[in-house]
Design a protein around this motif. Structure first.
Motif, PDB file in Angstrom:
ATOM      1  N   GLU A  20       0.837  -1.205   0.000  1.00  0.00           N
ATOM      2  CA  GLU A  20       0.000   0.000   0.000  1.00  0.00           C
ATOM      3  C   GLU A  20       0.874   1.257   0.000  1.00  0.00           C
ATOM      4  O   GLU A  20       0.573   2.233  -0.705  1.00  0.00           O
ATOM      5  N   TRP A  21       1.944   1.242   0.769  1.00  0.00           N
ATOM      6  CA  TRP A  21       2.865   2.389   0.804  1.00  0.00           C
ATOM      7  C   TRP A  21       3.471   2.641  -0.573  1.00  0.00           C
ATOM      8  O   TRP A  21       3.610   3.781  -1.000  1.00  0.00           O
ATOM      9  N   ARG A  22       3.835   1.577  -1.259  1.00  0.00           N
ATOM     10  CA  ARG A  22       4.402   1.727  -2.602  1.00  0.00           C
ATOM     11  C   ARG A  22       3.397   2.340  -3.571  1.00  0.00           C
ATOM     12  O   ARG A  22       3.774   3.032  -4.519  1.00  0.00           O
ATOM     13  N   ASP A  23       2.122   2.069  -3.356  1.00  0.00           N
ATOM     14  CA  ASP A  23       1.084   2.568  -4.267  1.00  0.00           C
ATOM     15  C   ASP A  23       0.678   4.009  -3.983  1.00  0.00           C
ATOM     16  O   ASP A  23      -0.007   4.626  -4.805  1.00  0.00           O
ATOM     17  N   ILE A  24       1.073   4.557  -2.846  1.00  0.00           N
ATOM     18  CA  ILE A  24       0.689   5.928  -2.506  1.00  0.00           C
ATOM     19  C   ILE A  24       1.475   6.916  -3.362  1.00  0.00           C
ATOM     20  O   ILE A  24       2.701   6.807  -3.488  1.00  0.00           O
ATOM     21  N   ASP A  25       0.773   7.881  -3.939  1.00  0.00           N
ATOM     22  CA  ASP A  25       1.409   8.908  -4.759  1.00  0.00           C
ATOM     23  C   ASP A  25       1.686  10.124  -3.866  1.00  0.00           C
ATOM     24  O   ASP A  25       0.822  10.979  -3.672  1.00  0.00           O
TER      25      ASP A  25
ATOM     26  N   VAL B 195      13.579   4.326 -11.705  1.00  0.00           N
ATOM     27  CA  VAL B 195      12.246   4.208 -12.293  1.00  0.00           C
ATOM     28  C   VAL B 195      11.185   4.393 -11.209  1.00  0.00           C
ATOM     29  O   VAL B 195      10.112   4.948 -11.451  1.00  0.00           O
ATOM     30  N   VAL B 196      11.495   3.939 -10.003  1.00  0.00           N
ATOM     31  CA  VAL B 196      10.562   4.065  -8.882  1.00  0.00           C
ATOM     32  C   VAL B 196      10.653   5.478  -8.319  1.00  0.00           C
ATOM     33  O   VAL B 196      11.749   5.953  -7.987  1.00  0.00           O
ATOM     34  N   PRO B 197       9.531   6.177  -8.183  1.00  0.00           N
ATOM     35  CA  PRO B 197       9.584   7.551  -7.662  1.00  0.00           C
ATOM     36  C   PRO B 197       9.885   7.572  -6.171  1.00  0.00           C
ATOM     37  O   PRO B 197       9.614   6.595  -5.462  1.00  0.00           O
ATOM     38  N   PRO B 198      10.453   8.664  -5.661  1.00  0.00           N
ATOM     39  CA  PRO B 198      10.699   8.781  -4.217  1.00  0.00           C
ATOM     40  C   PRO B 198       9.400   8.727  -3.431  1.00  0.00           C
ATOM     41  O   PRO B 198       8.331   9.091  -3.923  1.00  0.00           O
ATOM     42  N   LYS B 199       9.506   8.251  -2.200  1.00  0.00           N
ATOM     43  CA  LYS B 199       8.356   8.148  -1.301  1.00  0.00           C
ATOM     44  C   LYS B 199       8.641   8.929  -0.024  1.00  0.00           C
ATOM     45  O   LYS B 199       9.784   9.265   0.281  1.00  0.00           O
ATOM     46  N   GLN B 200       7.591   9.180   0.725  1.00  0.00           N
ATOM     47  CA  GLN B 200       7.737   9.848   2.026  1.00  0.00           C
ATOM     48  C   GLN B 200       7.634   8.813   3.134  1.00  0.00           C
ATOM     49  O   GLN B 200       6.857   7.861   3.040  1.00  0.00           O
ATOM     50  N   ILE B 201       8.412   9.002   4.186  1.00  0.00           N
ATOM     51  CA  ILE B 201       8.416   8.053   5.305  1.00  0.00           C
ATOM     52  C   ILE B 201       8.586   8.811   6.617  1.00  0.00           C
ATOM     53  O   ILE B 201       9.324   9.801   6.683  1.00  0.00           O
ATOM     54  N   CYS B 202       7.884   8.371   7.646  1.00  0.00           N
ATOM     55  CA  CYS B 202       8.092   8.873   9.006  1.00  0.00           C
ATOM     56  C   CYS B 202       9.207   8.061   9.656  1.00  0.00           C
ATOM     57  O   CYS B 202       9.364   6.869   9.367  1.00  0.00           O
TER      58      CYS B 202
ATOM     59  N   ARG C  33      14.188  -1.856   2.793  1.00  0.00           N
ATOM     60  CA  ARG C  33      15.159  -0.802   3.117  1.00  0.00           C
ATOM     61  C   ARG C  33      14.918   0.391   2.213  1.00  0.00           C
ATOM     62  O   ARG C  33      14.321   0.282   1.142  1.00  0.00           O
ATOM     63  N   ALA C  34      15.400   1.538   2.666  1.00  0.00           N
ATOM     64  CA  ALA C  34      15.302   2.746   1.845  1.00  0.00           C
ATOM     65  C   ALA C  34      16.507   3.627   2.104  1.00  0.00           C
ATOM     66  O   ALA C  34      17.152   3.539   3.155  1.00  0.00           O
ATOM     67  N   GLN C  35      16.786   4.486   1.148  1.00  0.00           N
ATOM     68  CA  GLN C  35      17.860   5.472   1.286  1.00  0.00           C
ATOM     69  C   GLN C  35      17.225   6.844   1.446  1.00  0.00           C
ATOM     70  O   GLN C  35      16.412   7.264   0.619  1.00  0.00           O
ATOM     71  N   VAL C  36      17.597   7.526   2.514  1.00  0.00           N
ATOM     72  CA  VAL C  36      17.032   8.851   2.787  1.00  0.00           C
ATOM     73  C   VAL C  36      17.634   9.857   1.816  1.00  0.00           C
ATOM     74  O   VAL C  36      18.861   9.983   1.701  1.00  0.00           O
TER      75      VAL C  36
ATOM     76  N   ILE D 229      16.758  -1.689  -3.708  1.00  0.00           N
ATOM     77  CA  ILE D 229      16.547  -3.001  -4.310  1.00  0.00           C
ATOM     78  C   ILE D 229      17.913  -3.626  -4.596  1.00  0.00           C
ATOM     79  O   ILE D 229      18.814  -2.964  -5.133  1.00  0.00           O
ATOM     80  N   ASP D 230      18.081  -4.893  -4.248  1.00  0.00           N
ATOM     81  CA  ASP D 230      19.367  -5.568  -4.436  1.00  0.00           C
ATOM     82  C   ASP D 230      19.752  -5.674  -5.906  1.00  0.00           C
ATOM     83  O   ASP D 230      18.908  -5.901  -6.789  1.00  0.00           O
ATOM     84  N   GLN D 231      21.053  -5.545  -6.157  1.00  0.00           N
ATOM     85  CA  GLN D 231      21.616  -5.825  -7.470  1.00  0.00           C
ATOM     86  C   GLN D 231      22.017  -7.300  -7.511  1.00  0.00           C
ATOM     87  O   GLN D 231      22.727  -7.786  -6.629  1.00  0.00           O
TER      88      GLN D 231
END
Length: 365
Positions: free
Chosen positions: A52-57, A68-75, A154-157, A175-177
């Motif tokens: 669901e988080w991935r689907d939030i615009d 290709v994946v747009p940045p997301k917001q996270i608390c 995981r995510a990179q700030v 995402i792993d290489q």
């Protein structure tokens, strides 16, 4: 009749004392921390997840990425870096400070139930953060929110968007290489599994040696104990019997403590079941490739989750968290386990033991 009433009164008093102790403990914790780690406290609910988080615009002006994946917001919840969690691992928390209660509500309402662990080091916050689902929670009036978080990614700030009353950041999921050929990663994975088995065998040998020494010390102290026991009142023996029963239960519990091999297997299974990053099928692999990319990834995480207290491996675990290369993380996990082999080997030598029957050590591979 008098005896049964007295027993019932004692039971009621014990219940009152227990409730008072719990309230007193909660009040102490409330004065000490904004949020605290708790023993397992589970109240499962139907919650959102990383999908669901991935689907939030999210509307993130000024944030661009080559991905290709747009940045997301996270608390972000702050933690000391030794408390880092890896794929599939969980923590139980109690949130009660006002700012963290607001963070929790924001996470549930606007971020798909996903929150990041902000790992604080001397130089600031580590840029790579574990992404955690809130998989269970329970609100208790006067005590705040009890919740369980589990790492699912995981995510990179990329940059902070808010600092008060709590941190919010723009981030990009990591995402792993994968290498073009999985033959070498499979060989390293096999070495990791073999080394975990070897470490378990060495630790069992060390434990048996320590038990023998403890038995010898116990015999030397037996006479002194008998003298001490002879001085006690008769009323103490009934209490001593109860304590003996408790010690027996503790001994049985200790015997059931899982070893390193089982901890590795549990971590592997959990990492495998919580992996949601997806993999591209690699065709025409050699016969030496008997594990899928997802299985190799689970092994690469489980290699860092074999200790009872994971804080001892915090530096290695931080490096693993920051690694987006599957093969490099597998090699790092093997390096950590080889270091543990050397440490246990030193303990065996100090105990007067050798490892002749373990001559096929993976350290020579």
């Amino acid at each position: 009749m008098y005896i049964s009433s007295l027993a019932a009164s004692k039971e009621r008093l014990r219940g009152v004392d227990m409730r008072q102790c719990l309230v007193f403990l909660a009040l102490i914790l409330q004065q000490c921390h904004s949020f605290v780690l708790l023993p397992k406290h589970r109240h499962t609910t139907a919650l959102s997840d990383i999908h669901e988080w991935r689907d939030i615009d999210f509307d993130l002006p000024g944030q661009r990425s080559d991905s290709v994946v747009p940045p997301k917001q996270i608390c972000i919840l702050p933690f000391a870096f030794p408390e880092v969690l890896l794929q599939g691992e969980t923590k139980q928390l109690r949130l009660y400070e006002e700012r963290f209660l607001k963070l929790f509500q924001d996470v549930m309402d606007n971020h798909g139930g996903l929150v990041a662990m902000g790992l604080l080091a001397d130089s600031g916050m580590i840029q790579t953060v574990p992404l955690c689902e809130i998989e269970a929670y329970n609100r208790m009036e006067g005590f705040g929110i009890f919740c369980t978080i589990r790492v699912v990614g995981r995510a990179q700030v990329l940059g902070f968007q808010q600092q008060e009353p709590y941190l919010k950041a723009a981030c990009l999921e990591v995402i792993d290489q994968l290498p073009p050929n999985l033959e070498l990663p499979n060989l390293v994975a096999s070495q990791i599994e073999n080394l975990v088995l070897l470490l378990s065998s060495m630790e069992h040998k060390l434990k048996e040696a320590k038990a023998t020494v403890d038995d010898d010390d116990e015999e030397n102290k037996e006479m002194q104990r008998r003298i001490e026991l002879a001085k006690l009142e008769d009323t103490f023996y009934a209490d001593e019997d109860d304590e003996d029963d408790e010690r027996d239960d503790d001994d049985e519990s200790s015997a059931m403590i899982i070893d390193r091999r089982k901890r590795f297997h549990q971590a592997y299974t959990t990492a495998l079941n919580t992996d949601t990053q997806g993999y591209q099928v690699i065709a025409q692999q050699s016969s030496l490739v008997d594990r899928s990319p997802q299985e190799l990834t689970a092994i690469s995480w489980a290699a860092f989750c074999t200790e009872v207290y994971a804080e001892a491996d915090a530096l290695y675990r931080i490096q693993a968290l920051d690694s987006a290369n599957l093969f490099e993380r597998l090699k790092l996990g093997l390096q950590l386990l080889k270091q543990k082999e050397k440490d246990i080997q030193m303990k065996l030598k100090k105990s007067g033991l050798n490892r002749d029957d373990d001559s096929n050590s993976t350290s020579s591979q």
